[in-house]
Enzyme design. Structure first.
Site, mmCIF file in Angstrom:
data_model
loop_
_atom_site.group_PDB
_atom_site.id
_atom_site.type_symbol
_atom_site.label_atom_id
_atom_site.label_comp_id
_atom_site.label_asym_id
_atom_site.label_seq_id
_atom_site.Cartn_x
_atom_site.Cartn_y
_atom_site.Cartn_z
ATOM 1 N N CYS A 15 44.478 19.699 -20.826
ATOM 2 C CA CYS A 15 45.175 20.072 -22.067
ATOM 3 C C CYS A 15 46.202 21.172 -21.804
ATOM 4 O O CYS A 15 47.310 21.143 -22.358
ATOM 5 C CB CYS A 15 44.188 20.487 -23.153
ATOM 6 S SG CYS A 15 43.080 21.843 -22.726
ATOM 7 N N ASP A 62 40.306 23.008 -44.473
ATOM 8 C CA ASP A 62 41.583 23.566 -44.039
ATOM 9 C C ASP A 62 42.341 24.164 -45.211
ATOM 10 O O ASP A 62 43.552 24.076 -45.288
ATOM 11 C CB ASP A 62 42.416 22.443 -43.380
ATOM 12 C CG ASP A 62 43.574 22.999 -42.559
ATOM 13 O OD1 ASP A 62 43.522 24.168 -42.176
ATOM 14 O OD2 ASP A 62 44.534 22.246 -42.321
ATOM 15 N N CYS A 120 51.928 17.446 -33.014
ATOM 16 C CA CYS A 120 51.933 17.100 -31.592
ATOM 17 C C CYS A 120 50.501 16.801 -31.195
ATOM 18 O O CYS A 120 49.588 17.560 -31.529
ATOM 19 C CB CYS A 120 52.484 18.268 -30.768
ATOM 20 S SG CYS A 120 52.452 18.004 -28.981
ATOM 21 N N CYS A 147 38.109 21.139 -15.912
ATOM 22 C CA CYS A 147 39.265 20.370 -16.401
ATOM 23 C C CYS A 147 40.262 21.284 -17.101
ATOM 24 O O CYS A 147 39.888 22.131 -17.912
ATOM 25 C CB CYS A 147 38.792 19.277 -17.363
ATOM 26 S SG CYS A 147 40.138 18.284 -18.064
ATOM 27 N N CYS A 156 33.660 21.028 -20.757
ATOM 28 C CA CYS A 156 35.023 20.930 -20.222
ATOM 29 C C CYS A 156 35.035 21.121 -18.707
ATOM 30 O O CYS A 156 35.920 20.607 -18.020
ATOM 31 C CB CYS A 156 35.936 21.969 -20.866
ATOM 32 S SG CYS A 156 36.406 21.596 -22.573
#
Length: 369
Positions: free
Chosen positions: A207, A147, A254, A204, A201
């Site tokens: 998120c 990162d 978050c 779904c 996924c």
């Protein structure tokens, strides 16, 4: 390019995998450097302005999708993931986190940021892994990242079998969910790429529904300008007033899209103590954190990823959360603490304090600084 002797790739990668586990990594993979198929999506994301004020994203442009331009001579990339849930995380931890989000007077710090700064942990251990490889193979060209540069981390990770891209854009693994960090070693040694993993996924959309600000504008498309992680960490200026009420008590990052993801019932605890939650950040009241002086902030966040945002931005985030608490019901001590801070506040902080006071009722914010 390092090809001075014949290398048994399968044996080497088995060894590297073992060394990686000894260093606290959960898995390694290998990706090639041809990411041309990701370039159109990257350019479209930038064109939409979804990167917000992260100007470096645009400045680096397609270099993110071209590892051999970033580090000349790179012909393959070792990817590594490291689980970060604190070792003492209880069963049913998602429910614990959701409960805290419902308590207006509490402060919520993203799970990954409650311990030591992962940049330092990952970079040091990736370098140790590269050093072990050099002992085995002789010197070779390499550079480690976590990162920390224009690297398409999630793209490289998904191509190298670390998981698939979830609809929230994070990488998901069937046996580890998404609660892990990613890092890379760019190297001039040609290694065979790992097999990618198929997506799981399905239909779904948990998120997308869980995102407090609607930042996941469509499956696999994130508008960072609406993302609470971006607003509380990357964004330096005033937080858009229309988004403040949606932030609740989230003061640094978050986790909602990850808390709602069914795959995170398989999230793994960290093997390293580095990510154990520090006492001041486990379940702190907003008022306790608001009382920190700048010296307190620097002391309590030493070695933490939180320190990089600085004391002013930290208090800006706290002021928003305190305003949301005042909207939820009377908080006399909180209101007094905000008022007392107003006179000495910078223009940026003062504006957020005044907004917070107005949330407590028609008269709460009437006093001018």
């Amino acid at each position: 390019m390092h090809q001075s002797k014949v290398v048994d790739h399968a044996a080497l990668l088995a060894e590297v995998g073992q060394w990686a586990r000894e260093l606290g990594f959960s898995q390694i993979g290998v990706a090639g450097v041809d990411l041309a198929s990701a370039e159109a999506g990257l350019l479209a994301w930038l064109a939409e302005g979804f990167h917000g004020s992260m100007a470096y994203m645009e400045a680096h442009g397609l270099k993110r999708a071209r590892p051999a331009e970033l580090v000349p001579g790179t012909v393959s990339v070792i990817t590594a993931r490291m689980d970060y849930l604190p070792r003492g995380t209880p069963p049913g931890w998602q429910a614990v986190e959701f409960d805290r989000l419902r308590r207006p007077e509490a402060a919520t710090v993203s799970l990954y940021a409650r311990g030591r700064d992962y940049h330092k942990v990952m970079r040091q251990r990736l370098q140790k892994l590269a050093d072990r490889m050099a002992e085995r193979l002789g010197p070779f060209g390499h550079r480690v990242f976590t990162d920390s540069a224009p690297v398409l981390e999630a793209e490289l990770a998904s191509r190298s079998g670390q998981g698939w891209r979830g609809k929230h854009t994070l990488v998901l693994h069937r046996e580890a969910g998404s609660m892990f960090f990613l890092g890379e070693i760019y190297l001039d040694l040609a290694l065979p790429p790992s097999a990618p993993e198929s997506a799981h996924c399905g239909s779904c959309s948990a998120c997308l529904q869980a995102c407090p600000t609607g930042a996941i504008v469509a499956p696999h498309r994130l508008d960072a300008r609406r993302c609470i992680s971006y607003l509380t960490i990357e964004h330096a200026g005033p937080i858009p007033p229309e988004l403040r009420p949606l932030m609740g008590n989230r003061i640094y990052g978050c986790d909602d899209c990850q808390l709602a993801c069914p795959w995170n019932k398989y999230a793994q605890r960290a093997s390293l103590p580095d990510f154990d939650a520090r006492a001041p950040l486990t379940d702190p009241p907003l008022l306790t954190l608001w009382a920190w002086s700048e010296a307190d902030f620097l002391r309590y966040t030493e070695g933490s990823p939180i320190r990089r945002i600085g004391h002013e931005r930290w208090r800006r985030n706290l002021a928003v959360a305190m305003g949301n608490a005042l909207r939820a019901g009377p908080q006399p001590a909180m209101e007094q603490a905000l008022r007392e801070a107003l006179a000495a506040a910078s223009p940026l902080l003062a504006e957020h304090i005044e907004w917070a006071l107005r949330q407590g009722g028609p008269d709460a914010g009437s006093r001018n600084p």
